[in-house]
Structures are given as C-alpha cells and as structure tokens.
Scaffold this motif. Structure first.
Motif, PDB file in Angstrom:
ATOM      1  N   PRO A  13       0.828  -1.221   0.000  1.00 60.68           N
ATOM      2  CA  PRO A  13       0.000   0.000   0.000  1.00 60.68           C
ATOM      3  C   PRO A  13       0.853   1.258   0.000  1.00 60.68           C
ATOM      4  O   PRO A  13       2.038   1.215   0.355  1.00 60.68           O
ATOM      5  CB  PRO A  13      -0.795  -0.121   1.304  1.00 60.68           C
ATOM      6  N   PRO A  14       0.286   2.400  -0.391  1.00 60.47           N
ATOM      7  CA  PRO A  14       1.039   3.668  -0.374  1.00 60.47           C
ATOM      8  C   PRO A  14       1.421   4.048   1.056  1.00 60.47           C
ATOM      9  O   PRO A  14       0.684   3.762   1.999  1.00 60.47           O
ATOM     10  CB  PRO A  14       0.056   4.673  -0.982  1.00 60.47           C
ATOM     11  N   CYS A  67       5.650  -2.234   4.434  1.00 58.33           N
ATOM     12  CA  CYS A  67       5.275  -1.107   5.299  1.00 58.33           C
ATOM     13  C   CYS A  67       6.371  -0.045   5.388  1.00 58.33           C
ATOM     14  O   CYS A  67       7.557  -0.340   5.203  1.00 58.33           O
ATOM     15  CB  CYS A  67       5.007  -1.611   6.722  1.00 58.33           C
ATOM     16  N   PHE A  68       5.941   1.160   5.704  1.00 61.05           N
ATOM     17  CA  PHE A  68       6.868   2.229   6.071  1.00 61.05           C
ATOM     18  C   PHE A  68       7.325   1.954   7.503  1.00 61.05           C
ATOM     19  O   PHE A  68       6.494   1.748   8.398  1.00 61.05           O
ATOM     20  CB  PHE A  68       6.151   3.580   5.986  1.00 61.05           C
ATOM     21  N   PRO A  69       8.640   1.916   7.772  1.00 56.35           N
ATOM     22  CA  PRO A  69       9.130   1.512   9.099  1.00 56.35           C
ATOM     23  C   PRO A  69       8.593   2.332  10.266  1.00 56.35           C
ATOM     24  O   PRO A  69       8.511   1.837  11.390  1.00 56.35           O
ATOM     25  CB  PRO A  69      10.645   1.675   8.960  1.00 56.35           C
ATOM     26  N   GLY A  70       8.204   3.578  10.005  1.00 58.31           N
ATOM     27  CA  GLY A  70       7.733   4.429  11.095  1.00 58.31           C
ATOM     28  C   GLY A  70       6.541   3.876  11.845  1.00 58.31           C
ATOM     29  O   GLY A  70       6.374   4.136  13.044  1.00 58.31           O
ATOM     30  N   ILE A 107      13.868   5.007   0.584  1.00 58.66           N
ATOM     31  CA  ILE A 107      13.670   4.653   1.987  1.00 58.66           C
ATOM     32  C   ILE A 107      13.777   3.141   2.177  1.00 58.66           C
ATOM     33  O   ILE A 107      13.487   2.354   1.279  1.00 58.66           O
ATOM     34  CB  ILE A 107      12.314   5.155   2.520  1.00 58.66           C
ATOM     35  N   ALA A 108      14.223   2.772   3.372  1.00 61.00           N
ATOM     36  CA  ALA A 108      14.294   1.349   3.730  1.00 61.00           C
ATOM     37  C   ALA A 108      12.924   0.907   4.229  1.00 61.00           C
ATOM     38  O   ALA A 108      12.387   1.477   5.175  1.00 61.00           O
ATOM     39  CB  ALA A 108      15.345   1.141   4.813  1.00 61.00           C
ATOM     40  N   THR A 109      12.358  -0.077   3.591  1.00 60.83           N
ATOM     41  CA  THR A 109      11.025  -0.560   3.957  1.00 60.83           C
ATOM     42  C   THR A 109      11.131  -1.830   4.798  1.00 60.83           C
ATOM     43  O   THR A 109      12.212  -2.372   5.016  1.00 60.83           O
ATOM     44  CB  THR A 109      10.194  -0.860   2.704  1.00 60.83           C
ATOM     45  N   CYS A 110       9.985  -2.296   5.277  1.00 56.83           N
ATOM     46  CA  CYS A 110       9.953  -3.560   6.000  1.00 56.83           C
ATOM     47  C   CYS A 110       8.686  -4.316   5.611  1.00 56.83           C
ATOM     48  O   CYS A 110       7.769  -3.753   4.998  1.00 56.83           O
ATOM     49  CB  CYS A 110      10.017  -3.340   7.509  1.00 56.83           C
ATOM     50  N   ILE A 111       8.655  -5.582   5.939  1.00 54.20           N
ATOM     51  CA  ILE A 111       7.494  -6.419   5.641  1.00 54.20           C
ATOM     52  C   ILE A 111       6.892  -6.901   6.956  1.00 54.20           C
ATOM     53  O   ILE A 111       7.598  -7.463   7.801  1.00 54.20           O
ATOM     54  CB  ILE A 111       7.885  -7.637   4.781  1.00 54.20           C
ATOM     55  N   MET A 112       5.603  -6.659   7.139  1.00 59.39           N
ATOM     56  CA  MET A 112       4.887  -7.220   8.281  1.00 59.39           C
ATOM     57  C   MET A 112       4.128  -8.451   7.795  1.00 59.39           C
ATOM     58  O   MET A 112       3.373  -8.376   6.826  1.00 59.39           O
ATOM     59  CB  MET A 112       3.909  -6.209   8.895  1.00 59.39           C
TER      60      MET A 112
END
Length: 225
Positions: A13-14, A67-70, A107-112
């Motif tokens: 998602p955005p 996801c955005f890490p924030g 940006i560094a992203t992550c996966i949930m």
C-alpha cells in the motif's frame, strides 16, 4: 467475492497517505477497524491498510504487507493498533529490508507478516537490511538473499545479528514497539583493540621519549657549558 476470505494476501500500500479517519464517525464501527478500538491517524493511513488486509484474511491465512518503518515504533493510535495486533497474536514476523529496493524511493522498507492461525505466541524479527547487492543507484535482492531470508523465516531460527524470536512479554516490555532494530543487535564491525597491547606500546613510547629527553638535556648542557 466468492473467493473471500483469502488464504494469502500480498500488499504494497502507499506509505503515509492521508485518509478521512475519525473525520467519518461511522468508520469506528466498520468491521475492518472496530476491533482495534481506534482508527489510524488522518495523516497516516498505513495501519488502516493493515487492518483492512487482516479483516479479509482467512483463519488459516497469511498476509505479507510492505510497510513504512515508522508505523512500527510511532506512538498514539498506531501504538494502540500494534498492541491490538500483538495481543491477538496476529503478528508473525517483521522483516527489515534495505533502502533503494523500490522504484522512486530510497527509503528502507519492511514487511509485516500477519497470520490468524499461529502455532506460538512469538514474533520473528529479521534484519535483512544488508541482504542485497548494489545495482547502479539502487539495491536488489538476489535469489540467494531471498533464500536466506525465507529459510530463517520458515525455520523461525535465531541467528546472531540477523534474527530474533521475541515472546509477548519482551514486546510488551518495549511498549509494543515492533521495530526490528529494537530486537536484533547489529554486528559491531569496528576494529577490536587489544587494550593490554596498546598500554604496552604507550609505555614503550614514553620510555623512549624519556631517553630522548635525557640525551637532549645532555646536548644542551654541553652547548651551554
């Protein structure tokens, strides 16, 4: 709709887009968002997308959401939604990726990874931020990088400086912070210094300096004499 609920959901998602949030009083009763008891912030809809995906997930299903890490460490409503997800044992893993993997953003992203039918109450944290190769100005995941991440994820294996399996108590102690860096200690790549050897070298330098000082004093005395 014949295929719902879904056994597998993959979503990108955005990041941090605005949405109506609590500006629409009916959304708190929406079956997608009501279980958490709070709505994602108006300025950051990330958690709304996560709750939306979770609502469509089958009892034996798995969702992987970029996801955005924030959203893994911010407070307020997002922290309350994270608590809901952990309390109900929906979070299976969080995988930190390197920056520069996606077109148009560095940006560094992550996966949930979400699951409704988990066999334990632990969350796997994987720091895959170094699992990539440099391609021009971007980074790329190679098949070898992917295999390593998937292998550790599937085995729920603890690997020093790469992965950690955290139980509920540990996550609660960290105020439901789901940031990978909170649970996986980075490897210290700094040069290791032998303090005994260093002290011996310093002592030798001081001794040599004293000898030189003595010789200089003798020369000066002769000149003055």
């Amino acid at each position: 709709w014949d295929e719902e609920p879904f056994e597998l959901i993959v979503s990108n998602p955005p990041y941090s887009v605005k949405w109506v949030g609590d500006g629409d009083a009916t959304l708190i009763n929406d079956p997608r968002f009501a279980p958490a008891g709070v709505l994602a912030p108006k300025s950051k809809a990330d958690m709304a997308f996560i709750m939306h995906s979770l609502s469509w997930l089958a009892a034996n299903g798995t969702a992987a959401i970029v996801c955005f890490p924030g959203i893994m460490y911010r407070g307020g409503a997002e922290q309350k939604i994270r608590k809901y997800l952990v309390d109900n044992n929906y979070v299976d893993a969080v995988i930190q990726l390197s920056g520069g993997l996606f077109f148009g953003t560095s940006i560094a992203t992550c996966i949930m990874v979400l699951k409704k039918g988990k066999s334990d109450n632990k969350v796997m944290f994987i720091d895959a931020s170094k699992e990539c190769i440099k391609v021009t100005n971007n980074n790329k995941l190679t098949p070898e990088n992917i295999d390593r991440i998937v292998d550790v994820f599937a085995k729920r294996e603890e690997v020093a400086h790469f992965s950690h399996l955290a139980d509920y108590a540990e996550i609660a102690e960290n105020d439901f912070n789901l940031s990978v860096s909170t649970y996986v200690e980075p490897e210290d790549t700094r040069e290791k210094i032998d303090i005994k050897k260093l002290n011996a070298e310093i002592a030798e330098i001081v001794a040599r300096e004293q000898v030189l000082r003595s010789e200089i004093d003798k020369i000066i005395a002769e000149i003055e004499g």
